[in-house]
Every structure is written in structure tokens, then in C-alpha cells.
Design a protein around this motif. Structure first.
Motif, PDB file in Angstrom:
ATOM      1  N   GLU A  18       0.837  -1.207   0.000  1.00  0.00           N
ATOM      2  CA  GLU A  18       0.000   0.000   0.000  1.00  0.00           C
ATOM      3  C   GLU A  18       0.872   1.256   0.000  1.00  0.00           C
ATOM      4  O   GLU A  18       0.601   2.209  -0.745  1.00  0.00           O
ATOM      5  CB  GLU A  18      -0.925  -0.001   1.218  1.00  0.00           C
ATOM      6  CG  GLU A  18      -2.006  -1.065   1.158  1.00  0.00           C
ATOM      7  CD  GLU A  18      -2.765  -1.234   2.471  1.00  0.00           C
ATOM      8  OE1 GLU A  18      -2.402  -0.575   3.483  1.00  0.00           O
ATOM      9  OE2 GLU A  18      -3.710  -2.032   2.478  1.00  0.00           O
ATOM     10  N   ALA A  19       1.905   1.259   0.823  1.00  0.00           N
ATOM     11  CA  ALA A  19       2.808   2.412   0.886  1.00  0.00           C
ATOM     12  C   ALA A  19       3.528   2.607  -0.448  1.00  0.00           C
ATOM     13  O   ALA A  19       3.641   3.740  -0.934  1.00  0.00           O
ATOM     14  CB  ALA A  19       3.827   2.220   2.003  1.00  0.00           C
ATOM     15  N   LEU A  20       3.982   1.511  -1.032  1.00  0.00           N
ATOM     16  CA  LEU A  20       4.688   1.605  -2.311  1.00  0.00           C
ATOM     17  C   LEU A  20       3.785   2.187  -3.385  1.00  0.00           C
ATOM     18  O   LEU A  20       4.211   3.024  -4.190  1.00  0.00           O
ATOM     19  CB  LEU A  20       5.210   0.222  -2.722  1.00  0.00           C
ATOM     20  CG  LEU A  20       6.103   0.176  -3.942  1.00  0.00           C
ATOM     21  CD1 LEU A  20       7.367   1.006  -3.726  1.00  0.00           C
ATOM     22  CD2 LEU A  20       6.483  -1.271  -4.247  1.00  0.00           C
ATOM     23  N   HIS A  25       2.940   6.885  -6.830  1.00  0.00           N
ATOM     24  CA  HIS A  25       1.988   7.765  -7.502  1.00  0.00           C
ATOM     25  C   HIS A  25       2.065   9.204  -7.012  1.00  0.00           C
ATOM     26  O   HIS A  25       1.342  10.070  -7.486  1.00  0.00           O
ATOM     27  CB  HIS A  25       0.564   7.229  -7.327  1.00  0.00           C
ATOM     28  CG  HIS A  25       0.318   6.001  -8.138  1.00  0.00           C
ATOM     29  ND1 HIS A  25       0.481   4.737  -7.627  1.00  0.00           N
ATOM     30  CD2 HIS A  25      -0.032   5.832  -9.427  1.00  0.00           C
ATOM     31  CE1 HIS A  25       0.229   3.852  -8.562  1.00  0.00           C
ATOM     32  NE2 HIS A  25      -0.078   4.483  -9.672  1.00  0.00           N
ATOM     33  N   ASN A  26       2.950   9.452  -6.067  1.00  0.00           N
ATOM     34  CA  ASN A  26       3.112  10.796  -5.505  1.00  0.00           C
ATOM     35  C   ASN A  26       4.404  11.401  -6.050  1.00  0.00           C
ATOM     36  O   ASN A  26       5.489  10.930  -5.748  1.00  0.00           O
ATOM     37  CB  ASN A  26       3.155  10.704  -3.977  1.00  0.00           C
ATOM     38  CG  ASN A  26       3.205  12.052  -3.314  1.00  0.00           C
ATOM     39  OD1 ASN A  26       3.553  13.053  -3.933  1.00  0.00           O
ATOM     40  ND2 ASN A  26       2.873  12.079  -2.042  1.00  0.00           N
ATOM     41  N   GLN A  27       4.260  12.448  -6.805  1.00  0.00           N
ATOM     42  CA  GLN A  27       5.406  13.071  -7.471  1.00  0.00           C
ATOM     43  C   GLN A  27       6.423  13.659  -6.490  1.00  0.00           C
ATOM     44  O   GLN A  27       7.574  13.856  -6.834  1.00  0.00           O
ATOM     45  CB  GLN A  27       4.921  14.177  -8.404  1.00  0.00           C
ATOM     46  CG  GLN A  27       3.887  13.729  -9.403  1.00  0.00           C
ATOM     47  CD  GLN A  27       4.466  13.483 -10.763  1.00  0.00           C
ATOM     48  OE1 GLN A  27       5.502  14.029 -11.098  1.00  0.00           O
ATOM     49  NE2 GLN A  27       3.812  12.667 -11.560  1.00  0.00           N
ATOM     50  N   ASN A  40      12.222  -3.108   2.614  1.00  0.00           N
ATOM     51  CA  ASN A  40      11.379  -3.710   3.646  1.00  0.00           C
ATOM     52  C   ASN A  40      10.529  -4.846   3.084  1.00  0.00           C
ATOM     53  O   ASN A  40      10.345  -5.878   3.741  1.00  0.00           O
ATOM     54  CB  ASN A  40      10.482  -2.650   4.287  1.00  0.00           C
ATOM     55  CG  ASN A  40      11.261  -1.674   5.144  1.00  0.00           C
ATOM     56  OD1 ASN A  40      12.367  -1.968   5.585  1.00  0.00           O
ATOM     57  ND2 ASN A  40      10.685  -0.506   5.371  1.00  0.00           N
ATOM     58  N   LEU A  41      10.013  -4.661   1.879  1.00  0.00           N
ATOM     59  CA  LEU A  41       9.255  -5.739   1.230  1.00  0.00           C
ATOM     60  C   LEU A  41      10.138  -6.962   1.018  1.00  0.00           C
ATOM     61  O   LEU A  41       9.716  -8.096   1.290  1.00  0.00           O
ATOM     62  CB  LEU A  41       8.688  -5.267  -0.119  1.00  0.00           C
ATOM     63  CG  LEU A  41       7.318  -4.622  -0.082  1.00  0.00           C
ATOM     64  CD1 LEU A  41       7.043  -3.888  -1.388  1.00  0.00           C
ATOM     65  CD2 LEU A  41       6.251  -5.655   0.190  1.00  0.00           C
TER      66      LEU A  41
END
Length: 75
Positions: A18-20, A25-27, A40-41
Motif C-alpha cells: 500500500e505504501a509503495l 503515484h506521488n510526485q 522492507n518488502l
């Protein structure tokens, strides 16, 4: 307890994904945040089970590749 650890890793993986998704998608997200999340994943997949080692390696490789790209941009 091994089952509790597996459940924790499964939940962590869900939240890291979810964080990724948000970060990519956040510039304004710093690459460092994406690199840390990929790392971390990779670690969570590694800890989940031996069968997930190939997936872990994929995420760790992506983190390393992005880290190398960031390093090149700073030079």
C-alpha cells in the motif's frame, strides 16, 4: 510463535505494498522512501518463508537498482 510471525509478515507485506503504491503515484515522494519500502518488502518476503526468497530478491534488486540510480543522479 511461528504462526504469529507469519501473520505479522503477511500484514507487513500488505502495508508495504500500500505504501509503495502511494509513494510511486506521488510526485513529491523522495526516492529514499521508495528504496526503503522496496527493501522492507524484500526482507518481509524473505522472513515469510523460504519459498518466497525469489520474490524477496526481486524487491531487493529493485531497491538496489533505484539506489544506484539515485547515487548516479547525485554525482
Amino acid at each position: 510463535n511461528e504462526l504469529k510471525g507469519e501473520e505479522n509478515n503477511t500484514n507487513a507485506i500488505k502495508h508495504y505494498h500500500e505504501a509503495l503504491d502511494i509513494y510511486t503515484h506521488n510526485q513529491t515522494t523522495e526516492k529514499r522512501s521508495i528504496i526503503n519500502t522496496l527493501n522492507n518488502l524484500g526482507n518481509a518476503y524473505r522472513d515469510l518463508s523460504e519459498a518466497n526468497i525469489p520474490t524477496a530478491i526481486e524487491y531487493l534488486d529493485r531497491a538496489l537498482e533505484l539506489c544506484n540510480t539515485q547515487s548516479t543522479e547525485q554525482d
